[in-house]
Design a protein around this motif. Sequence first.
Motif, PDB file in Angstrom:
ATOM      1  N   ALA A  70       0.834  -1.202   0.000  1.00 26.51           N
ATOM      2  CA  ALA A  70       0.000   0.000   0.000  1.00 26.51           C
ATOM      3  C   ALA A  70       0.867   1.250   0.000  1.00 26.51           C
ATOM      4  O   ALA A  70       0.632   2.180  -0.784  1.00 26.51           O
ATOM      5  N   LEU A  71       1.886   1.266   0.852  1.00 27.29           N
ATOM      6  CA  LEU A  71       2.755   2.438   0.940  1.00 27.29           C
ATOM      7  C   LEU A  71       3.423   2.709  -0.401  1.00 27.29           C
ATOM      8  O   LEU A  71       3.393   3.826  -0.925  1.00 27.29           O
ATOM      9  N   ALA A  72       4.019   1.653  -0.979  1.00 28.22           N
ATOM     10  CA  ALA A  72       4.720   1.813  -2.252  1.00 28.22           C
ATOM     11  C   ALA A  72       3.751   2.273  -3.339  1.00 28.22           C
ATOM     12  O   ALA A  72       4.068   3.170  -4.127  1.00 28.22           O
ATOM     13  N   ALA A  73       2.556   1.670  -3.356  1.00 26.48           N
ATOM     14  CA  ALA A  73       1.589   2.006  -4.412  1.00 26.48           C
ATOM     15  C   ALA A  73       1.123   3.449  -4.283  1.00 26.48           C
ATOM     16  O   ALA A  73       1.058   4.177  -5.277  1.00 26.48           O
ATOM     17  N   VAL A  74       0.814   3.868  -3.041  1.00 21.97           N
ATOM     18  CA  VAL A  74       0.319   5.237  -2.851  1.00 21.97           C
ATOM     19  C   VAL A  74       1.382   6.248  -3.268  1.00 21.97           C
ATOM     20  O   VAL A  74       1.095   7.205  -4.007  1.00 21.97           O
ATOM     21  N   LEU A  75       2.620   6.029  -2.832  1.00 19.15           N
ATOM     22  CA  LEU A  75       3.694   6.956  -3.197  1.00 19.15           C
ATOM     23  C   LEU A  75       3.890   6.985  -4.712  1.00 19.15           C
ATOM     24  O   LEU A  75       4.008   8.054  -5.316  1.00 19.15           O
ATOM     25  N   ALA A  76       3.904   5.788  -5.331  1.00 22.38           N
ATOM     26  CA  ALA A  76       4.149   5.719  -6.774  1.00 22.38           C
ATOM     27  C   ALA A  76       3.021   6.384  -7.546  1.00 22.38           C
ATOM     28  O   ALA A  76       3.273   7.124  -8.503  1.00 22.38           O
TER      29      ALA A  76
END
Lengths: 300, 214
Positions: A70-76
């Motif tokens: 989730a963190l990686a996806a939101v930032l990306a």
Amino acid sequence: MTSPLFDSPGPRARRRIRTVTVVAVLAGLVLVALAVRQFAINGELAAARWAPYGSWPMWRYLLGGLGGTALAAVLAVALAMLAGLVLAFARVSRHLALRAPARVYVEAIRVVPLLLLIYFAMFALPRYGLDLPLLWKLVLPIAVSRSAQFAEIFRSGFRSLESGQGEAAAALGMRPHQAMRYVIFPQAIRRVVPALISQTAGVVKDTSLGIVVSYAELLESGKVLAGYNRLLIQTYLVIALLYFAINYALSRLARAIDARQRLAGPGSVSSPPPARRGRGRSRSAAATSDAGPRPDRVKA
Amino acid sequence: MNGWGDHLGTFAEGALNTVLLTVFSFAGAVTVAVVITAFRICPVRPLRAFGTAYVELFQNIPLAVWLVLFVFGLPAVGISFGLFTTAAAATALYMASYYAETLRAGVNAVGAGQTEAARALGLGFGQSLAAVVLPQALRAIVQPLGNVTIQLLMNTALAAAVGVVELTEAANRINLVLAEPLPVYIGAGVCYAVLALMISAGTALTERKLAIPR
């Protein structure tokens, strides 16, 4: 029936359809049975091999991986959307000096695999003195590669508005940037929301490449977990199920918003121009594809 | 810049594997996609449901997950091909869902009147599909099919993650020895660009061939 290929069947056709239905269901059952048998033969069905997935510690670990995803996806997504917006504005700019580089960037990024960008961030950048944290070795390449897709989505949104919108704005005395800001942009954004959401599902899939950078997202967590408990198939199937749940929810959301917008249609947004009708038809493809719509290339 | 000569072999091998992966996955994906599309537009409900389930299943789970499931999971249930074949199969089945979506969009883009006219002329379901609908559908979707194929080319890079030495992995290995990341990765990138351009050219050629002469 959604297909133009057949009209409502008569009595004989109905009987034939019933027969094929029964045969199809039976064939499906046989296939499932064969698969289950193959699993059973190799002992993968033993309760002991699945029981761990009923226990909390396992799930706590996987939920941690889900958090990483989730963190990686939101930032990306945030980065790619921002960059995509800037690129899209550049691509519709009146100045060649802005238009050309944006176009070159979008075309170039489209032909470079994400994994190559990730390897570049992992092995090339450190040599030139830029050693990013793990998370960013994953997020930055995804953002770079998806920014081109987001740019094309935004641009297709701008282009989907009839030229009358811009002309009307000009007739009201607006300058081009004002027309963009008050007339074109707000309408275009509404139209591309479904495509943006399905693109987000694509980004979620991209984050599974955390497995190459060893960033603890869902797939990497699964790999570590499988290495530890040796329940390879079970672990990866659970992982697959989790990805499916997330992305299926996203694609349903995209489709629901798309359908609602088309119902709301002419009243709220101006009536669809021919170009948009062409897009609308292939929309089901566009809404679920992580390739993203490239209406500029679809000469329908 | 010494020692480039020794590495050209690795690079060529990687490029060849990328091309082979692309060709095999393409052939497999299109074949599966045609069957799935036939299911998806079929009047028999369970078949239609199967087609839809296939597309949803493969599209909503990342290719990387399919690759590890195929490469590490299949041997565990007693099924094994070579690494290359397994990677190609996973890519093909995954991309088939995208080709199927595109094909269906093409079929739907052909007006219902076309089928009705074909039926009125006495053609059956299969005949009107083969002789009237599909040729028109194909013309409408050559461009999107080309885009999906470029997408497929990009996705073959993921085979590197399970150990296939294709272009990306070759670049990686060469860089490990040479420690010249910039030329190595840019070289690989250019290689992908050239391959993508070839696909684009093929697409344009096909489109010209299918175009209605004026």
